[in-house]
Write an enzyme that holds these catalytic residues in place. Structure first.
Site, short mmCIF file in Angstrom:
data_model
loop_
_atom_site.label_atom_id
_atom_site.label_comp_id
_atom_site.label_asym_id
_atom_site.label_seq_id
_atom_site.Cartn_x
_atom_site.Cartn_y
_atom_site.Cartn_z
N ASN A 14 0.81 -1.21 0.00
CA ASN A 14 0.00 0.00 0.00
C ASN A 14 0.85 1.27 0.00
O ASN A 14 0.49 2.24 -0.66
CB ASN A 14 -0.94 -0.02 1.21
CG ASN A 14 -2.04 -1.06 1.04
OD1 ASN A 14 -2.85 -0.97 0.12
ND2 ASN A 14 -2.04 -2.07 1.89
N GLU A 72 10.67 -6.15 -9.93
CA GLU A 72 10.28 -7.55 -10.05
C GLU A 72 8.78 -7.74 -10.25
O GLU A 72 8.37 -8.72 -10.84
CB GLU A 72 10.81 -8.39 -8.87
CG GLU A 72 10.26 -8.01 -7.52
CD GLU A 72 10.88 -8.82 -6.38
OE1 GLU A 72 12.07 -9.17 -6.46
OE2 GLU A 72 10.17 -9.08 -5.40
N ILE A 118 10.18 -4.29 8.10
CA ILE A 118 9.57 -4.46 9.41
C ILE A 118 10.15 -3.43 10.37
O ILE A 118 9.42 -2.75 11.09
CB ILE A 118 9.78 -5.90 9.92
CG1 ILE A 118 8.95 -6.87 9.07
CG2 ILE A 118 9.43 -6.01 11.40
CD1 ILE A 118 9.17 -8.34 9.41
#
Lengths: 502, 502
Positions: free
Chosen positions: B270, B292, B362
């Protein structure tokens, strides 16, 4: 001596190192030649250090930012650090005085992949480069520089700098002319493929063209590269080398390697040198090196007819071998190619030739993450150098190390690496005197069991205890179990008691 | 439907998915098509899962090892994990059921750089590949496969496998013929340069040649790629996108980028989609992607005339955009190229084109190490995917993330990353809704000060406290100070209390 400066315009710039140092000012960003104790400038560093001392004594600021190919020697990095003449250093160093200054917080250091360094300096990530100080073995009639014992980032620093100082070193063999292969990558966005398919391919000129109008000084020197002799090969190194050969033999049995044409990359040091010695009486023939530094063991392999070609950015030899090189450079240049660091370490060529990368390490953890640079997470040793360039892009990556250091106080296999330079995604084989852990194709927990087997027997129970604790703590996180409260206990013990055992 | 199987010999192999699944046996190593929810086989996974269930109910072992391009979808990874049909999975997954199985320790997973995966399978690092199961949009008269919505590792798996099963999916547009660019790297030691200099260069065929004698089954399908729609762009994503644009504008001011020809790599999600939306009304023109996966935002850029070409290994679109692609594949194939994963993610081409890499994460630590894969060090989320390929070899690497997750319980900036996928040597720019930390050319301690500034204000005092504590504990190790006893305290807090704040 002047026969080595064949260009009249540049000969007219001859001056003393002290006079040349006047072109190096406080705040300057300076790119020097030098790669692993080779080809660094021999006179300017001392002259700059003296200038720094004089300025400091007069109460004035004087520091420079220094960029090289890699490490230099006591008469370069050492004298500059001693004089507190550096604000910042990149991309690599290994001098004890400089290391102490960095770890004391007195100077800054950016530890970088060597393959990235020229590009980042050229593109201005550090600001504009003011001065390039480059050693040459001679200046030809057209004003081109013939490299001495290495190329490093000279091409890019000479291109990028506003001012150029050349040191012409008559200690270096005049017969080095013909060893270098200088190829310049077109600037972004017009880059093209590097036309090297095999380590021995030559694609450029034997000299570095420069913009002579930027040359502000030429200095004559006659000082040797200062490299330390290797230690005699000890039993542990011999066992590691034997295990490395076992691993290679396994690759032959698996059909992934033949006895003809093994392509080697090797880090520098006593253990790698033991590997070379072991290769001398192995079945491998036509060994080729695509590496960053040529060391004594490769010279032995060349002399024995076992190594057909060695491509690197410099040669870093013990005093005995340096003398041999100086006496026989004409013969060695048939087998040795020195290239710009950007080419010797380029991901493109490394991946294409399909080399087996072999580097030392400080520690590896149970899951195969490798720390090459920081003791207990914080204290810098040398730097990552080119180990990441070769590890990431090589066909197979291996790390070799004794299983313990400092009489067993430090284990090379730890629960959780205190600093990570090479991740589990990159590390394939870890080799100690206790065998080799082939981590390829394994899950993290399978890797951990192999890693315990190459640890020193004294540490295996501690590592197994950790794994049990980690799995008990990770019921819903069993992919790569850790017990965070004790993950760094080995390193805390080391800091507190001087031994990882606590 | 049979018009999509133009080769008579292969048409003769037509059978049901259940019949085809009989060729997939316990212990087999299976290479499937599929990359980020696209182009995965739609029928065989369910048939294999049913076979596994039947075998398990009969008290017999039945598991396979599964290799793909990257993630697939619930009707592939999901059904296989649900049936406990997998022993081992590589190189990437993102399915919730599979993730739970891996984190419960019920199946193994090797999380790999995608650029390494085809090479390692081909070279037998995982053992010999038994079966390749590949989706195609059609089989041409000569028996070649025309790729559907992606290529992934199909070329290498089809080459390496002993048996081939082809799924011909009539849901995929027949007009995709012409989008793929298939180029095969000669095997080691005969590799050559990949002749791509610009993202839009085409160098091969539009189909994959196969050894028809290895085909054991052809199966007809008519099922859609299953991708989730994107969430509407929220304020935080919009702020991050704005900060990313500020960073790009700074590169233009520094002379390292122009408004014409920015070459993008982008992770999926997003926030990246918000960046694309922001680029729509930016000054940038002739944007090119060497990436990719092509996602919705790139389609919008193509439609707006802002993106001239997008090169990737697949397109992964929301249902609405997938319908648009199916309706207008003929137009889109003028702007989109799908390549083998080994080429889309190859270090050689990535470095050559000089792209700006942008990926999610993360967490990042104060010194710029990035964790892309493990929550609190142990629990796998998805995998590193291609983020390392682009981060390491890109011209500039950037990571984008909200500064906190889970209503502030988790900080994206931590003292010490609990797992490291991208090291400080690779990470250049970290961007949150609070700005961008440009880490280039800085020492570790300078980097830490910038990183604090992009952390959430609630966490800044905690991070500053840590830095003080770390410096106090590291008097002789001031290069990259850490306080080992509390380095992982954020993560310990999270495990114990559900919040990094403790």
């Amino acid at each position: 001596m002047n026969e080595r400066i064949k260009n009249a315009a540049l000969r007219a710039k001859l001056m003393s190192a002290d006079d040349a140092a006047r072109f190096v000012n406080h705040g300057d960003k300076v790119g020097m030649s030098g790669f692993t104790g080779s080809a660094y400038p021999k006179a300017l560093p001392t002259a700059i250090a003296e200038r720094a001392r004089a300025e400091h004594e007069a109460g004035r600021d004087y520091t420079i930012d220094l960029f090289t190919g890699a490490s230099t020697a006591p008469d370069c990095d050492g004298v500059l650090a001693e004089a507190d003449a550096l604000r910042f250093r990149a991309p690599y160093q290994s001098d004890p005085t400089m290391r102490a200054a960095i770890n004391a917080g007195r100077m800054g250091y950016a530890d970088m992949h060597l393959s990235h360094s020229a590009q980042q300096v050229e593109e201005g990530f550090f600001g504009a480069l003011d001065v390039a100080i480059v050693e040459a073995s001679q200046i030809d009639a057209d004003g081109n520089l013939v490299p001495s014992s290495g190329v490093g980032n000279n091409v890019e620093y000479l291109n990028a700098a506003s001012r150029i100082i050349v040191e012409v070193n008559s200690w270096q063999s005049i017969e080095l002319d013909g060893m270098a292969d200088i190829w310049q990558m077109p600037a972004l966005p017009n880059r093209v493929a590097i036309p090297i398919n095999k380590p021995g391919d030559r694609i450029g000129t034997t000299y570095i063209p420069i913009d002579a109008s930027k040359v502000v000084a030429v200095v004559e020197t006659d000082a040797p590269d200062r490299n330390a002799p290797f230690k005699p090969i000890d039993d542990i190194s011999r066992q590691i080398a034997g295990n490395f050969l076992d691993f290679l033999e396994g690759e032959v049995r698996a059909g992934r390697l033949t006895y003809d044409g093994y392509i080697m990359q090797s880090g520098v040091g006593n253990v790698p040198n033991a590997v070379m010695a072991r290769l001398l009486d192995s079945k491998f023939e036509n060994i080729q090196a695509y590496t960053e530094v040529i060391q004594d063991g490769m010279v032995d392999l060349i002399d024995a007819g076992k190594m057909s070609v060695a491509s690197a950015t410099s040669f870093s030899l013990s005093p005995e071998y340096a003398n041999k090189m100086n006496a026989e450079a004409k013969r060695y240049r048939e087998h040795i190619i020195t290239r710009p660091l950007q080419i010797s370490n380029h991901p493109e060529v490394i991946r294409r030739v399909g080399l087996i990368a072999t580097n030392g390490m400080i520690e590896a953890d149970l899951y195969g993450h490798v720390n090459s640079t920081r003791v207990a997470g914080s204290r810098i040793m040398n730097g990552i150098g080119g180990s990441g360039d070769f590890t990431r892009n090589g066909y197979i990556s291996s790390f070799i190390s004794p299983s313990v250091a400092q009489d067993g106080a430090i284990s090379a296999i730890v629960p959780f690496a205190s600093h990570i330079d090479h991740t589990e995604h990159d590390v394939m084989v870890v080799i100690t005197e206790h065998g080799f852990a082939d981590l390829r194709g394994l899950t993290p927990r399978e890797r951990a069991r192999r890693m315990v087997q190459v640890a020193h027997p004294d540490y295996r129970p501690l590592l197994e205890d950790y794994l049990e604790r980690a799995e008990a703590a990770s019921v819903k996180a069993m992919h790569e179990p850790h017990h965070l409260a004790t993950a760094l206990a080995f390193h805390q013990n080391l800091n507190e008691t001087g031994s990882m055992r606590g």
